[in-house]
Design a protein around this motif. Structure first.
Motif, PDB file in Angstrom:
ATOM      1  N   ARG A 155      10.075  29.699 -49.188  1.00  0.00           N
ATOM      2  CA  ARG A 155       8.610  29.638 -49.066  1.00  0.00           C
ATOM      3  C   ARG A 155       7.987  30.296 -50.290  1.00  0.00           C
ATOM      4  O   ARG A 155       8.244  31.486 -50.564  1.00  0.00           O
ATOM      5  N   LEU A 156       7.155  29.561 -50.997  1.00  0.00           N
ATOM      6  CA  LEU A 156       6.426  30.075 -52.159  1.00  0.00           C
ATOM      7  C   LEU A 156       4.966  30.302 -51.778  1.00  0.00           C
ATOM      8  O   LEU A 156       4.367  29.488 -51.061  1.00  0.00           O
ATOM      9  N   ILE A 157       4.405  31.393 -52.263  1.00  0.00           N
ATOM     10  CA  ILE A 157       3.010  31.741 -51.981  1.00  0.00           C
ATOM     11  C   ILE A 157       2.254  31.829 -53.293  1.00  0.00           C
ATOM     12  O   ILE A 157       2.633  32.595 -54.189  1.00  0.00           O
ATOM     13  N   ASN A 158       1.213  31.050 -53.407  1.00  0.00           N
ATOM     14  CA  ASN A 158       0.332  31.050 -54.573  1.00  0.00           C
ATOM     15  C   ASN A 158      -0.993  31.687 -54.173  1.00  0.00           C
ATOM     16  O   ASN A 158      -1.772  31.108 -53.417  1.00  0.00           O
ATOM     17  N   ARG A 186      -0.326  25.691 -58.965  1.00  0.00           N
ATOM     18  CA  ARG A 186       0.636  26.272 -59.899  1.00  0.00           C
ATOM     19  C   ARG A 186       1.992  25.600 -59.675  1.00  0.00           C
ATOM     20  O   ARG A 186       2.346  25.242 -58.550  1.00  0.00           O
ATOM     21  N   ARG A 187       2.759  25.480 -60.764  1.00  0.00           N
ATOM     22  CA  ARG A 187       4.068  24.842 -60.694  1.00  0.00           C
ATOM     23  C   ARG A 187       5.111  25.867 -61.123  1.00  0.00           C
ATOM     24  O   ARG A 187       5.014  26.450 -62.221  1.00  0.00           O
ATOM     25  N   PHE A 188       6.106  26.071 -60.284  1.00  0.00           N
ATOM     26  CA  PHE A 188       7.100  27.121 -60.499  1.00  0.00           C
ATOM     27  C   PHE A 188       8.468  26.519 -60.788  1.00  0.00           C
ATOM     28  O   PHE A 188       8.783  25.401 -60.367  1.00  0.00           O
ATOM     29  N   ALA A 189       9.278  27.301 -61.476  1.00  0.00           N
ATOM     30  CA  ALA A 189      10.676  26.952 -61.726  1.00  0.00           C
ATOM     31  C   ALA A 189      11.557  27.925 -60.966  1.00  0.00           C
ATOM     32  O   ALA A 189      11.310  29.138 -60.963  1.00  0.00           O
ATOM     33  N   THR A 198      12.658  18.932 -57.832  1.00  0.00           N
ATOM     34  CA  THR A 198      13.594  19.519 -58.783  1.00  0.00           C
ATOM     35  C   THR A 198      13.344  21.013 -58.885  1.00  0.00           C
ATOM     36  O   THR A 198      12.203  21.481 -58.707  1.00  0.00           O
ATOM     37  N   PRO A 199      14.366  21.813 -59.185  1.00  0.00           N
ATOM     38  CA  PRO A 199      14.162  23.269 -59.324  1.00  0.00           C
ATOM     39  C   PRO A 199      13.231  23.637 -60.468  1.00  0.00           C
ATOM     40  O   PRO A 199      12.649  24.721 -60.474  1.00  0.00           O
ATOM     41  N   GLU A 200      13.099  22.746 -61.452  1.00  0.00           N
ATOM     42  CA  GLU A 200      12.258  23.055 -62.614  1.00  0.00           C
ATOM     43  C   GLU A 200      10.783  22.796 -62.364  1.00  0.00           C
ATOM     44  O   GLU A 200       9.945  23.214 -63.173  1.00  0.00           O
ATOM     45  N   ASP A 201      10.442  22.108 -61.273  1.00  0.00           N
ATOM     46  CA  ASP A 201       9.031  21.770 -61.023  1.00  0.00           C
ATOM     47  C   ASP A 201       8.770  21.797 -59.523  1.00  0.00           C
ATOM     48  O   ASP A 201       8.978  20.815 -58.824  1.00  0.00           O
ATOM     49  N   MET A 202       8.292  22.971 -59.027  1.00  0.00           N
ATOM     50  CA  MET A 202       8.007  23.145 -57.594  1.00  0.00           C
ATOM     51  C   MET A 202       6.519  23.454 -57.452  1.00  0.00           C
ATOM     52  O   MET A 202       6.090  24.600 -57.622  1.00  0.00           O
ATOM     53  N   PRO A 203       5.691  22.449 -57.158  1.00  0.00           N
ATOM     54  CA  PRO A 203       4.231  22.658 -57.119  1.00  0.00           C
ATOM     55  C   PRO A 203       3.788  23.352 -55.826  1.00  0.00           C
ATOM     56  O   PRO A 203       4.310  23.081 -54.743  1.00  0.00           O
TER      57      PRO A 203
END
Length: 504
Positions: free
Chosen positions: A421-424, A430-433, A450-455
């Motif tokens: 779970r990502l929290i912005n 925001r796009r995370f790697a 993909t692991p390189e682009d998780m919006p």
């Protein structure tokens, strides 16, 4: 009302016996604390208190604080603060639907509950410090019960007149005039109470929008229930119960005794200067004859001005909220008689004893407990400010699959599944790697991405299904710790979380 209970630090200021004829001279208010000796009861019958209006320094301070605090309470919901597209524009808002608390530029999430706890701890230490320095100064000037009671008393005086007129009205039989005055007073009280409840709910939704919905009866039912509940409690507590709330319902009068010492400032009567009490006419005669005569003329101005109806000359009492109105009343009388003021005023028990013994003035604002409370206030406040200034606006949590803990694939490799779970916490997408550390030569897959682009959308959370593979030739033979790390390439901001990789 309960028996006057001096705190440990003022045990020497014991109540004086009621002089003969005093009750007859002063009436009901003088006998409201009388205790029948034959019953030993700790409580006397409830009597309505009608305080006299006074003017002076402390009354002016109370008017200023009343205007400031009520203005803050009623007007803050209408302040605007632009946070960006899709974000609420109300400066102070507790958004229960989204689980957010907004305070101007500060935004707190449920995960930031530690800041709320820190704020409560800070408020407690500030209250302790205020009490150690100046007794119940909070109760006398800033407590909501005191502020709204002062407002309701001002309305009562405006409609029914000052103390003498109100006492006459109470004793008068019912008439059209009395009914009209009482109806007008209670109508204004209910209007103030209603707007008090209405202002409270505005902190939980956009104020202009909610006002419109309330006026058109389109607001949620819970809003109307909350307004009616707060209207009733404000009307009862500030209009009818008044000092009874401070005496019976509030625990602070009983707690503050342990936080007060002999160097704490409290409203005290200078009995060394005021006793023996004689009338103004007899004072000159007695002093000319060489007999003692105090400055107190026993006019009861301090008692009639007291919103709790106590006599401060009987010593420090639990009912006293240290509002200073008795000081203004006494100073007014002393000024008219041409005598020095401050017969009643802020003083310490240590200074009172030193003065009685002929010693020098004693003042110790800085002492062990005030320094300790000051350090605690500064420490907690500093920690909270540092935490707010350095807190991260991205967060990460990882939950390992329960069933199965791992899967052995046909090629001998081992797969573990995780819910990430990502929290912005910032406005704007925001796009995370994502990177996984701790397992050499491992491979990471994100289901549907993909692991390189998780919006992650603006000011929200997003869950991802993440699979971690360990090759057959390097797979561990036991559980190993993993570190999941996300990075925002645009800002460089990172966050990490710990978990484990399960193996056969």
């Amino acid at each position: 009302m309960p028996l006057a209970e001096p705190t440990d630090s003022v045990a020497a200021a014991a109540p004086r016996p009621t002089p003969p004829g005093r009750a007859k001279k002063f009436g009901a208010a003088a006998t409201r604390k009388a205790i029948p000796a034959e019953t030993g009861s700790l409580y006397a019958a409830r009597r309505k208190i009608q305080p006299q209006a006074v003017r002076g320094t402390f009354r002016t301070i109370k008017w200023i604080l009343l205007a400031v605090t009520l203005s803050v309470y009623y007007l803050v919901p209408f302040l605007r603060w632009q946070r960006g597209p899709g974000e609420p524009s109300q400066a102070v808002l507790l958004d229960l639907d989204r689980g957010r608390f907004y305070f101007f530029s500060i935004e707190l999430w449920p995960q930031d509950v530690t800041y709320v706890m820190g704020l409560l701890i800070l408020a407690a230490f500030i209250l302790f410090l205020m009490n150690a320095v100046a007794g119940r100064v909070w109760c006398g000037y800033l407590c909501p019960q005191t502020v709204w009671t002062d407002l309701f008393l001002a309305v009562e005086r405006l409609v029914e007149g000052d103390r003498r007129e109100r006492l006459k009205l109470d004793a008068a039989p019912w008439s059209i005039e009395k009914l009209a005055l009482r109806t007008m007073k209670h109508a204004i009280w209910l209007l103030i109470a209603w707007w008090t409840g209405g202002a409270w709910v505005l902190y939980f939704a956009d104020a202009p929008t909610l006002v419109t919905r309330l006026a058109t009866f389109q607001a949620p039912a819970v809003a109307y229930v909350a307004i009616l509940t707060l209207t009733a409690t404000t009307y009862l507590l500030a209009g009818h119960m008044r000092e009874q709330v401070c005496t019976y319902m509030c625990p602070w009068p009983r707690i503050q005794g342990s936080l007060t010492d002999e160097h704490s400032l409290n409203i005290l009567y200078r009995d060394d200067r005021g006793e023996p009490r004689v009338s103004a006419k007899r004072t000159a005669l007695l002093r000319a004859a060489g007999q003692p005569a105090g400055d107190c003329v026993d006019c009861f101005a301090c008692v009639t001005a007291c919103p709790a109806g106590i006599d401060i000359r009987d010593g420090l009492q639990m009912d006293c909220i240290q509002c200073g109105l008795c000081v203004d009343a006494c100073d007014t009388v002393m000024g008219k008689l041409g005598r020095p003021k401050s017969l009643i005023g802020y003083d310490t028990e240590a200074n009172r004893r030193s003065r009685a013994a002929g010693g020098p003035p004693v003042s110790r604002i800085l002492r062990a407990r005030t320094v300790l409370y000051g350090i605690l206030v500064a420490t907690v406040g500093g920690i909270m400010l540092y935490g707010l200034a350095t807190r991260s606006f991205v967060s990460l949590s990882v939950l390992h699959d329960r069933q199965p803990l791992f899967v052995t694939l046909s090629d001998g490799s081992v797969r573990n599944g995780y819910t990430v779970r990502l929290i912005n916490k910032r406005p704007g997408e925001r796009r995370f790697a994502l990177a996984v550390e701790g397992l050499p030569e491992s491979r990471v897959e994100v289901v549907g991405g993909t692991p390189e682009d998780m919006p992650v959308p603006s000011d929200s959370t997003q869950e991802f299904r993440v699979l971690v593979f360990a090759p057959a030739d390097t797979r561990p033979d036991r559980s190993v710790p993993l570190t999941f790390r996300i990075t925002d390439p645009a800002t460089g901001e990172t966050a990490h979380a710990q978990d484990t990789f399960k193996a056969p």
